[in-house]
Motif scaffolding. Structure first.
Motif, PDB file in Angstrom:
ATOM      1  N   CYS A  66       8.986   2.691   8.777  1.00 28.51           N
ATOM      2  CA  CYS A  66       7.690   2.210   8.279  1.00 28.51           C
ATOM      3  C   CYS A  66       7.687   0.700   8.058  1.00 28.51           C
ATOM      4  CB  CYS A  66       7.229   2.998   7.054  1.00 28.51           C
ATOM      5  SG  CYS A  66       8.384   3.068   5.693  1.00 28.51           S
TER       6      CYS A  66
ATOM      7  N   VAL B  63      10.328   2.259   1.489  1.00 28.09           N
ATOM      8  CA  VAL B  63      10.248   1.834   2.891  1.00 28.09           C
ATOM      9  C   VAL B  63      11.579   2.139   3.592  1.00 28.09           C
ATOM     10  CG1 VAL B  63       8.543   0.002   2.557  1.00 28.09           C
ATOM     11  CG2 VAL B  63      10.957  -0.506   2.218  1.00 28.09           C
ATOM     12  N   CYS B  64      11.508   2.215   4.917  1.00 31.61           N
ATOM     13  CA  CYS B  64      12.698   2.445   5.723  1.00 31.61           C
ATOM     14  C   CYS B  64      12.481   1.695   7.039  1.00 31.61           C
ATOM     15  CB  CYS B  64      12.908   3.942   5.959  1.00 31.61           C
ATOM     16  SG  CYS B  64      11.710   4.647   7.106  1.00 31.61           S
TER      17      CYS B  64
ATOM     18  N   LYS C  24       5.765  10.306   4.017  1.00 31.14           N
ATOM     19  CA  LYS C  24       4.864   9.620   4.944  1.00 31.14           C
ATOM     20  C   LYS C  24       4.673  10.400   6.244  1.00 31.14           C
ATOM     21  CE  LYS C  24       5.777   5.052   2.988  1.00 31.14           C
ATOM     22  NZ  LYS C  24       6.184   3.637   3.255  1.00 31.14           N
TER      23      LYS C  24
ATOM     24  N   CYS D 210       7.879   9.269   8.717  1.00 29.88           N
ATOM     25  CA  CYS D 210       9.233   9.090   8.195  1.00 29.88           C
ATOM     26  C   CYS D 210       9.333   9.829   6.867  1.00 29.88           C
ATOM     27  CB  CYS D 210       9.571   7.602   8.020  1.00 29.88           C
ATOM     28  SG  CYS D 210       8.521   6.760   6.810  1.00 29.88           S
TER      29      CYS D 210
ATOM     30  N   CYS E  50       9.960   8.618   3.854  1.00 30.23           N
ATOM     31  CA  CYS E  50       9.727   7.829   2.639  1.00 30.23           C
ATOM     32  C   CYS E  50       8.678   8.493   1.748  1.00 30.23           C
ATOM     33  CB  CYS E  50       9.241   6.432   3.009  1.00 30.23           C
ATOM     34  SG  CYS E  50      10.495   5.450   3.814  1.00 30.23           S
TER      35      CYS E  50
HETATM   36 ZN    ZN Z   1       9.701   4.976   5.880  1.00 30.71          ZN
END
Ligand code: ZN
Ligand code: ADP
Ligand code: MG
Length: 494
Positions: free
Chosen positions: A53, A49-50, A32, A35, A37
């Motif tokens: 995000c 996801v993290c 992304k 980030c 991901c």
């Molecule tokens: Zn993320």
């Protein structure tokens, strides 16, 4: 709302439409934009996801260099100015698929400005200017599955949140739905040649909003525009624009005025309906993103990218015309993708007949591809085998007709055309004795027409040729067969 088709032809002629497109293209990075991901499509909801995000507090975005590179490459490819400094900005709005409550985008200092996309219109070539190309993050996706007892529910999938996008904004220089279609096709082709976007509209990698207004022909000022969203194929863009142009003209003709609003295209019904009016328009309260430094680019780095750009569609098309002496139209068809152009060049070289190779690809190969779908990379007949076939036809080893039969067989049989000719007994009959034997056989089997011909009915000759050709299953050499038939008719009547 007025029905489409309400504007008469005479009214249509009095107006000119003005169209500008906003295209969102998903950049083909692995991760992304802010980030690490994954951006891969189709994973189970909310597995990519993290904290960043997901919009959780206390995290800091880190800009993906690859995304910047892809955006700059796109700008360079369309001749835009690449700003050495651009600035990220927060675009604030509330929506369930936007957990932070703002989207990181670029506002008054975008990465790229200007440039253009060359298209072909009914009136000739035309360059559609670009306002800007900027970088931004995607939002998540709202899903509306049917819940228990048919109650509709809303779910949010944030896998897409933070995926890198470029927004490409055109000047209002398009005039018809068809031009918009051409523009999008060309833009997608450039993105795919650059390998910065996969261009897949079904997966949302390419999305388009259309701004449409009309004005009386000759008037300099633009009319009030509407914006159509939810256009998920280029054909829908074209249709929706035509629909909206018509609606606006009919409205003006009946004394009404166009209201600035956002419309949603309903492809099933073929109508555009109000989503929100100007009064409900967002105030995005843009301000510079405090968590990111301005994006400063090194001039030498930009120049290195410029030098490493791949050959783009227009340049490749011109080169094919120059190198192989094929018509511009052929080159346009053959440069649909770089892979198709490479396939063509290999076929042309192998066959030694560039124009005949082009004909075979544009007709036979593309007809099959349209039927079975799929790209040239997975086409069952590789360029070496097609080149051999085209070479055989060009050299007169087999007729065009037999060539097509061979082509059909090659779709499922991996053997080369020469081996298939032997295997299926498709060798041409051009031996004089064999052709005369064939002629005798056909005349004996057709006493009526033969007598007619002898009585002076010259037209019957074509029929006899046809019968003989059929008898030979298309293998008889056409001119030699005619000569053999005439010779046999002459000797038998004497
Ligand atoms: Zn993320
Ligand atoms: P907005 O602020 O409403 O987003 P912009 O000026 O940013 O409008 O333009 C968005 C898009 O609309 C651009 O592609 C632009 O070319 C197009 N556009 C602007 N004015 C018009 C108009 N009067 N008719 C059609 N398209 C327009
Ligand atoms: Mg806009």
């Amino acid at each position: 709302m007025t029905k489409s088709g309400a504007a008469g032809n005479a009214a249509r002629d009095r107006y000119e439409a003005v169209i500008g497109l906003e295209v969102h293209a998903q950049l083909k990075t692995k991760t992304k934009i802010f980030c690490a991901c994954s951006t891969s499509f189709g994973a189970s909801a909310n597995t990519q996801v993290c904290p960043l995000c997901l919009g959780l507090p206390g995290v800091l975005p880190v800009l993906n260099g690859r995304a910047v590179e892809f955006a700059v490459m796109t700008g360079l490819a369309v001749g835009a100015t690449i700003h050495p400094r651009s600035v990220f900005a927060r675009k604030n709005y509330f929506y369930p698929d936007l957990p932070k409550g703002y989207q990181i985008s670029q506002y008054d200092r975008p990465l790229c400005e200007g440039g253009g996309v060359a298209i072909r219109t009914a009136e000739g070539p035309k360059v559609i200017g670009l306002v800007r190309i900027h970088l931004e993050e995607d939002a998540g996706k709202s899903l509306h599955p049917e819940g228990r007892e048919g109650v509709s529910t809303t779910r949010v999938d944030l896998n897409r949140a933070g995926v890198p996008l470029i927004e490409i904004v055109s000047e209002p220089e398009l005039r018809t739905g068809e031009e918009a279609y051409q523009y999008l096709t060309k833009l997608k082709q450039i993105l795919i040649y650059l390998d910065v976007c996969d261009g897949n509209m079904e997966e949302g990698s390419l999305r388009c909003d259309a701004n449409v207004s009309v004005r009386p022909r000759g008037q300099a000022e633009f009319g009030t525009k509407t914006e159509i969203k939810n256009l998920n194929s280029f054909r829908y863009v074209e249709k929706a624009i035509a629909y909206e142009i018509d609606r606006q003209i009919a409205l003006l003709e009946s004394g009404g005025r166009v209201v600035q609003e956002t419309l949603l295209w309903d492809s099933a019904r073929g109508v555009a309906e109000t989503m929100r009016s100007k009064e409900e328009a967002h105030d995005y309260r843009y301000f510079p993103e405090p968590d990111l430094l301005p994006l400063d680019l090194d001039a030498a780095w930009i120049e290195r990218l410029r030098a490493s750009l791949p050959e783009l569609p227009d340049a490749l098309r011109a080169r094919l015309v120059r190198a192989h002496g094929i018509p511009d139209y052929d080159a346009e068809v053959l440069t649909e993708t770089r892979a198709l152009a490479a396939y063509y060049e290999e076929t042309a070289a192998r066959s030694g007949h560039p124009k005949l190779a082009s004909n075979w690809i544009m007709t036979e190969v593309n007809a099959v591809r349209n039927k079975i779908g799929g790209s040239i990379e997975t086409f069952p007949i590789r360029a070496d085998r097609l080149g051999d076939l085209v070479g055989m036809v060009a050299a007169g080893r087999v007729s065009g007709k037999i060539g097509k039969q061979l082509f059909e067989k090659m779709l499922t049989d991996p053997e080369g055309p020469e081996a298939l000719v032997q295997k299926h007994g498709l060798l041409p009959i051009d031996d004089d004795a064999a052709l005369r034997a064939l002629a005798r056989e056909v005349l004996a089997a057709n006493p009526g027409p033969t007598a007619e011909f002898r009585a002076g009915k010259e037209k019957t000759f074509a029929y006899l040729v046809g019968q003989a050709m059929k008898q030979s299953r298309g293998r008889a050499h056409p001119e030699k067969l005619q000569a053999a038939l005439r010779a046999v008719l002459a000797e038998e009547s004497s």
